[in-house]
Write a protein that holds these residues in place. Structure first.
Motif, PDB file in Angstrom:
ATOM      1  N   CYS A 268       0.775  -1.229  -0.052  1.00 44.31           N
ATOM      2  CA  CYS A 268       0.090  -0.011  -0.066  1.00 44.31           C
ATOM      3  C   CYS A 268       0.834   1.193  -0.079  1.00 44.31           C
ATOM      4  O   CYS A 268       0.191   2.389   0.052  1.00 44.31           O
ATOM      5  CB  CYS A 268      -0.852  -0.044   1.212  1.00 44.31           C
ATOM      6  N   GLN A 269       2.031   1.077   0.082  1.00 44.55           N
ATOM      7  CA  GLN A 269       2.719   2.211  -0.142  1.00 44.55           C
ATOM      8  C   GLN A 269       3.395   2.534  -1.481  1.00 44.55           C
ATOM      9  O   GLN A 269       4.086   3.586  -1.751  1.00 44.55           O
ATOM     10  CB  GLN A 269       4.354   2.142   1.100  1.00 44.55           C
ATOM     11  N   ARG A 270       3.176   1.679  -2.327  1.00 44.89           N
ATOM     12  CA  ARG A 270       3.492   1.838  -3.801  1.00 44.89           C
ATOM     13  C   ARG A 270       2.624   3.259  -4.254  1.00 44.89           C
ATOM     14  O   ARG A 270       1.635   3.647  -3.824  1.00 44.89           O
ATOM     15  CB  ARG A 270       3.064   0.832  -4.595  1.00 44.89           C
ATOM     16  N   LYS A 271       3.423   3.759  -5.225  1.00 40.06           N
ATOM     17  CA  LYS A 271       2.612   4.901  -5.828  1.00 40.06           C
ATOM     18  C   LYS A 271       1.426   4.670  -6.582  1.00 40.06           C
ATOM     19  O   LYS A 271       1.372   3.485  -7.305  1.00 40.06           O
ATOM     20  CB  LYS A 271       3.410   5.436  -6.870  1.00 40.06           C
ATOM     21  N   CYS A 272       0.315   5.135  -6.245  1.00 36.42           N
ATOM     22  CA  CYS A 272      -1.198   4.803  -6.717  1.00 36.42           C
ATOM     23  C   CYS A 272      -1.196   5.367  -8.122  1.00 36.42           C
ATOM     24  O   CYS A 272      -1.536   6.609  -8.290  1.00 36.42           O
ATOM     25  CB  CYS A 272      -2.466   5.238  -5.945  1.00 36.42           C
ATOM     26  N   LYS A 273      -1.069   4.563  -9.064  1.00 31.59           N
ATOM     27  CA  LYS A 273      -1.186   5.000 -10.595  1.00 31.59           C
ATOM     28  C   LYS A 273      -1.994   3.914 -11.180  1.00 31.59           C
ATOM     29  O   LYS A 273      -1.616   2.833 -11.144  1.00 31.59           O
ATOM     30  CB  LYS A 273       0.229   5.161 -10.986  1.00 31.59           C
TER      31      LYS A 273
ATOM     32  N   ASN B 101      -2.751   1.835 -14.380  1.00 24.67           N
ATOM     33  CA  ASN B 101      -1.928   1.520 -15.662  1.00 24.67           C
ATOM     34  C   ASN B 101      -2.945   0.916 -16.817  1.00 24.67           C
ATOM     35  O   ASN B 101      -3.686   0.224 -16.245  1.00 24.67           O
ATOM     36  CB  ASN B 101      -0.881   0.332 -15.146  1.00 24.67           C
TER      37      ASN B 101
ATOM     38  N   CYS C 243      -6.082   3.085  -2.503  1.00 27.86           N
ATOM     39  CA  CYS C 243      -5.495   2.868  -3.783  1.00 27.86           C
ATOM     40  C   CYS C 243      -6.402   1.482  -4.207  1.00 27.86           C
ATOM     41  O   CYS C 243      -5.838   0.214  -3.978  1.00 27.86           O
ATOM     42  CB  CYS C 243      -4.294   2.771  -3.691  1.00 27.86           C
TER      43      CYS C 243
END
Length: 415
Positions: free
Chosen positions: A297-302, A304, A367
């Protein structure tokens, strides 16, 4: 000619007398009241006419000591909503702080409801909008030990025990039955439930006959652990706290063998030592398990790709409105009122009348970020129980009418 006129006049007088007699015999129903006796009838105010808006009616039924109340709905027609949020009838065992046996709306007529003691409370609530003809129900008495074709359910508070459908194992369970077992463990323990045998009318959405299991002491859609049908026993179920409610419902058509299940109380520490918490693990059948973690959950929310590029890799593709969104732990649990299904996969979809809904878990609550009341395209995976799982790499976007055409084209696509 005079004779013909006389005959018509005589017939007219008789007809009017019959109509008047019927109107005099028709029972009128008040908004609630205290009701005693071995049997009786209750109905919504004005039944069979339209019930009034903005009303709250409470009927308190009391039968002789040593007996239980059996309530059977003869007719029900209330504003339909898959969560019964607007107009509904609640039925409770007891008069004060009793177990809720069920909440009902729409036109589906539940089976017999049985109290655990000699008291039952029926409450009808209506809002300011859509109405219907209301309900008509009759109540009668039974001995607590009677468990024939119509009687089942009750409170289970011993350290271990069993529960089963009526008629098990001699013959199929009957049609038109509702059973609710309320399992209560000591405060420092949890409840484990296992099904030994299981055969309930099969349906992809478990719309007709089914078993639902709820955390807590009442039938509450927000606390439902699972909904089951078919001939495969569900995996073992563990409560979050010290109480579970197991509800079995059969409609008025096909039946099957039924089931027998067993429960036992377990130490509360079992949840943290041997089981993965339900809010942190999401097992899916088509790919390796997805797990909630801080790192995930710390990944950049983007977002794709596109709807087209994610269609085949997704287990399910639906459009829908977010009805409820509750945060538990690091995840968000949402109920979706479905607009359209483009790819069902193994997603469990429930249907009430023309309304379809499903449950999904947003593994990382922010996210993708969703809001209650808005429409989205959801593309994700589903676990073994049919719950939808949405991880950061899955595709979710706001749904608009212009997206409809492209999704309809993808619906015929071979993956």
């Amino acid at each position: 000619m005079w004779r013909v006129c006389s005959l018509f006049c005589a017939w007219g007088v008789l007809f009017l007398k019959d109509v008047c007699a019927q109107s005099q015999r028709r029972q009128t129903f008040t908004c609630g009241g205290n009701i005693t006796g071995d049997s009786g009838v209750i109905g919504s105010p004005g039944y069979p006419g339209v019930y009034p808006p903005n009303s709250k009616c409470v009927w308190r039924i009391t039968v002789p000591e040593g007996k239980v109340v059996v309530l059977s709905f003869r007719f029900i027609d209330l504003e339909s909503d898959n969560l019964c949020r607007y107009d509904y009838v609640d039925v409770y065992s007891g008069h004060v702080s009793g177990q809720r046996l069920g909440r009902f709306c729409g036109t589906f007529r539940p089976g017999a409801l049985i109290s655990t003691g000699n008291k039952m409370l029926v409450q009808m609530v209506s809002d300011a909008n859509t109405a219907g003809s209301g309900f008509l129900a009759v109540y009668s008495t039974a001995q607590p030990h009677e468990r024939g074709d119509q009687y089942c359910g009750g409170r289970l508070d011993k350290p271990s025990g069993s529960f089963k459908t009526p008629n098990w194992p001699e013959k199929d369970y009957p049609a038109g039955v509702t059973c609710s077992w309320h399992i209560v463990a000591p405060r420092n323990q949890i409840v484990e439930v296992k099904f030994e045998k299981f055969d309930v009318e099969r349906d992809n959405y478990c719309r007709y006959d089914y078993v639902s299991i709820f955390n807590g002491a009442e039938i509450n859609d927000a606390k439902r652990i699972g909904k089951y049908c078919g001939d495969t026993p569900p995996a073992p179920v563990f409560s979050e706290g010290n109480q579970l409610v197991i509800q079995f419902l059969s409609d008025l058509s096909l039946t099957a063998d039924g089931f027998i299940g067993h429960y036992k109380f377990r130490p509360k520490k079992l949840l943290t030592t041997t089981l993965a918490p339900t809010t942190t693990t999401a097992a899916v059948t088509t790919r390796p398990a997805l797990k909630y973690s801080v790192a995930l959950c710390q990944r950049k929310c983007k977002r794709n790709g596109t709807v087209e590029s994610n269609f085949c890799s997704s287990d399910f593709v639906i459009t829908g409105t977010v009805i409820t969104a509750v945060v538990r732990g690091g995840s968000m649990f949402a109920t979706i009122s479905i607009i359209n299904v483009y790819k069902e996969g193994s997603l469990a979809i429930q249907q009430a009348g023309k309304t379809m809904s499903t449950k999904i878990i947003i593994l990382c609550k922010k996210c993708p970020f969703i809001k209650r009341g808005l429409n989205y395209v959801f593309m994700g995976s589903a676990d073994e129980e049919g719950r939808g799982k949405i991880a950061p790499h899955h595709f979710v976007m706001a749904f608009k009418a212009k997206n409809q055409k492209g999704l309809n084209v993808l619906k015929t696509k071979r993956c």
